[in-house]
Enzyme design. Structure first.
Site, PDB file in Angstrom:
ATOM      1  N   LEU A 198       0.867  -1.169   0.000  1.00  0.00           N
ATOM      2  CA  LEU A 198       0.000   0.000   0.000  1.00  0.00           C
ATOM      3  C   LEU A 198       0.903   1.218   0.000  1.00  0.00           C
ATOM      4  O   LEU A 198       1.863   1.285   0.780  1.00  0.00           O
ATOM      5  CB  LEU A 198      -0.918   0.007   1.234  1.00  0.00           C
ATOM      6  CG  LEU A 198      -1.976  -1.103   1.306  1.00  0.00           C
ATOM      7  CD1 LEU A 198      -2.759  -1.000   2.607  1.00  0.00           C
ATOM      8  CD2 LEU A 198      -2.916  -1.058   0.108  1.00  0.00           C
ATOM      9  N   ASP A 199       0.627   2.181  -0.894  1.00  0.00           N
ATOM     10  CA  ASP A 199       1.506   3.335  -0.986  1.00  0.00           C
ATOM     11  C   ASP A 199       1.367   4.230   0.250  1.00  0.00           C
ATOM     12  O   ASP A 199       0.569   3.970   1.158  1.00  0.00           O
ATOM     13  CB  ASP A 199       1.239   4.118  -2.277  1.00  0.00           C
ATOM     14  CG  ASP A 199      -0.205   4.571  -2.396  1.00  0.00           C
ATOM     15  OD1 ASP A 199      -0.823   4.870  -1.365  1.00  0.00           O
ATOM     16  OD2 ASP A 199      -0.720   4.619  -3.527  1.00  0.00           O
ATOM     17  N   LEU A 200       2.136   5.269   0.267  1.00  0.00           N
ATOM     18  CA  LEU A 200       2.239   6.130   1.446  1.00  0.00           C
ATOM     19  C   LEU A 200       0.897   6.719   1.863  1.00  0.00           C
ATOM     20  O   LEU A 200       0.567   6.775   3.059  1.00  0.00           O
ATOM     21  CB  LEU A 200       3.248   7.259   1.170  1.00  0.00           C
ATOM     22  CG  LEU A 200       3.502   8.250   2.311  1.00  0.00           C
ATOM     23  CD1 LEU A 200       4.171   7.558   3.490  1.00  0.00           C
ATOM     24  CD2 LEU A 200       4.349   9.419   1.823  1.00  0.00           C
ATOM     25  N   SER A 201       0.081   7.119   0.910  1.00  0.00           N
ATOM     26  CA  SER A 201      -1.174   7.804   1.215  1.00  0.00           C
ATOM     27  C   SER A 201      -2.390   6.886   1.207  1.00  0.00           C
ATOM     28  O   SER A 201      -3.530   7.374   1.294  1.00  0.00           O
ATOM     29  CB  SER A 201      -1.407   8.953   0.215  1.00  0.00           C
ATOM     30  OG  SER A 201      -1.359   8.464  -1.116  1.00  0.00           O
ATOM     31  N   THR A 202      -2.180   5.575   1.070  1.00  0.00           N
ATOM     32  CA  THR A 202      -3.288   4.620   1.086  1.00  0.00           C
ATOM     33  C   THR A 202      -3.324   3.922   2.438  1.00  0.00           C
ATOM     34  O   THR A 202      -2.301   3.541   2.997  1.00  0.00           O
ATOM     35  CB  THR A 202      -3.139   3.587  -0.043  1.00  0.00           C
ATOM     36  OG1 THR A 202      -3.065   4.265  -1.298  1.00  0.00           O
ATOM     37  CG2 THR A 202      -4.309   2.629  -0.051  1.00  0.00           C
TER      38      THR A 202
END
Length: 384
Positions: free
Chosen positions: A248-252
């Site tokens: 999961l990316d940083l903002s997810t």
């Protein structure tokens, strides 16, 4: 008829002959033979007509038929060992046990002889008492690659294990292993950083509610916080080393599965297994349900092909709406790129489910172990 003579030899007629005047013309030669050719002294053979009762001339190689000498029989060439010649005198197909099958020296081919077609060399037959060698799978090597075994034991992922091996940090009985293709039946004697690896533990699976602002990695070169900073207090004491299933990316935010079994991790990440991932996205912009349904046919963005996406609008408030999306590939930033391509701005993205495992009401930053019965049931469904 004059006979030829050896050059330089004088006969009695020559000795008694009167010298001839050179001014007299010479006579033309009696013979029309070219110079140096001798004339045969034998009488010429005159061809006589053959009577009707005379036997016909036999061609070269012909044999008389048995019992009579009037009808010639042409010689048929013999075939290869076990190959019968056809009517045209060329080797034909094998006829084992038939009268036309010829073996060496005219013998009949033995029953069970291998089939040999025209133009092929007969197969080599092993000598008596020497059976052909047949390799069994057990003789070709048993076990698994060390990278797979270490990943299954929870040491690291396969890619990370390959990196450890290339750095010379993995040893077997004190000797450095140089290739991840080394096949072993167990991890006995294997050490990583001079620490013996214990036997593979039972597969364990955890669900973790990842907050926004954490990197899904073990370390970050920029010094940003990672999920392992939060897992120190989230996981129960005595938990083995775990690896994230997917990213999961940083903002997810949302559901992130963790396991100590590298083989299970890889199986769940592969698009070929078709494990569905479900997301809820809060977006801003104008969109309709028919436009979202077009994503089921897949879409290509800047040369990257994305597979079918099942997208449904949950609720709308003005130009803001929540959209639920289910996909099976999970490419890098796939949900965000697809929504931005169709003209929507994503303000929040939450993963709510991964396969049969759901986020439910798990608090943010908390972790919980999934029952072993559900894990084994899910593993069997992957194999099917």
């Amino acid at each position: 008829m004059t006979t030829g003579k050896i050059s330089g030899e004088r006969t009695a007629a020559d000795r008694n002959r009167k010298p001839r005047d050179r001014s007299e013309p010479q006579e033309a030669p009696r013979s029309g033979k070219p110079y140096g050719e001798r004339t045969s002294s034998a009488p010429a053979r005159v061809a006589t007509p053959r009577s009707k009762d005379a036997p016909a001339a036999k061609p070269y190689g012909a044999r008389p038929s048995a019992g009579t000498g009037s009808t010639p029989r042409s010689v048929q060439p013999r075939g290869y060992a076990g190959v019968a010649p056809d009517r045209r005198g060329t080797p034909g197909n094998l006829s084992v046990g038939s009268r036309r099958s010829d073996g060496p020296f005219g013998g009949r081919a033995a029953a069970g002889a291998p089939i040999v077609h025209a133009g092929q060399r007969p197969p080599r037959v092993p000598a008596a008492g020497k059976a052909p060698v047949v390799h069994k799978p057990s003789e070709l090597g048993e076990g698994d690659r060390i990278a797979k075994l270490l990943a299954r034991a929870g040491v690291a992922s396969r890619r990370e294990v390959e990196r450890l091996i290339s750095e010379g940090r993995v040893k077997l009985n004190g000797e450095v292993i140089t290739t991840p293709a080394t096949v072993l039946t167990s991890l006995r004697g294997v050490s990583v950083d001079d620490t013996l690896v214990g036997p593979a533990a039972a597969t364990r699976l955890f669900r973790f509610h990842k907050p926004e602002g954490l990197i899904t990695a073990e370390r970050d070169p920029a010094g940003r916080p990672t999920i392992y900073n939060a897992l120190i207090n989230a996981l129960p004491p005595g938990t083995p080393r775990v690896m994230p299933v997917g990213r999961l990316d940083l903002s997810t935010e949302g559901l992130l599965l963790l396991t100590n079994d590298g083989e299970l991790k890889r199986a769940m990440e592969l698009p070929a297994t078709g494990v569905p991932r479900t997301y809820r996205a809060r977006t801003f912009g104008d969109i309709s349900q028919p436009r979202l349904e077009e994503l089921m046919a897949g879409i290509e963005i800047e040369g990257v092909r994305y597979g079918p996406i099942n997208a449904n609008m949950e609720r709308r408030t003005g130009r803001n709406q929540w959209i639920e999306m289910t996909l099976t590939e999970g490419k890098n930033r796939e949900v965000r790129r697809v929504l931005e391509f169709i003209g929507l701005q994503v303000s929040r993205l939450i993963r709510t489910a991964y396969g049969p495992f759901e986020l439910a009401d798990l608090p943010r930053g908390a972790a919980e172990e999934i029952p072993q019965v559900m894990v084994e049931r899910f593993r069997k469904s992957l194999k099917a």
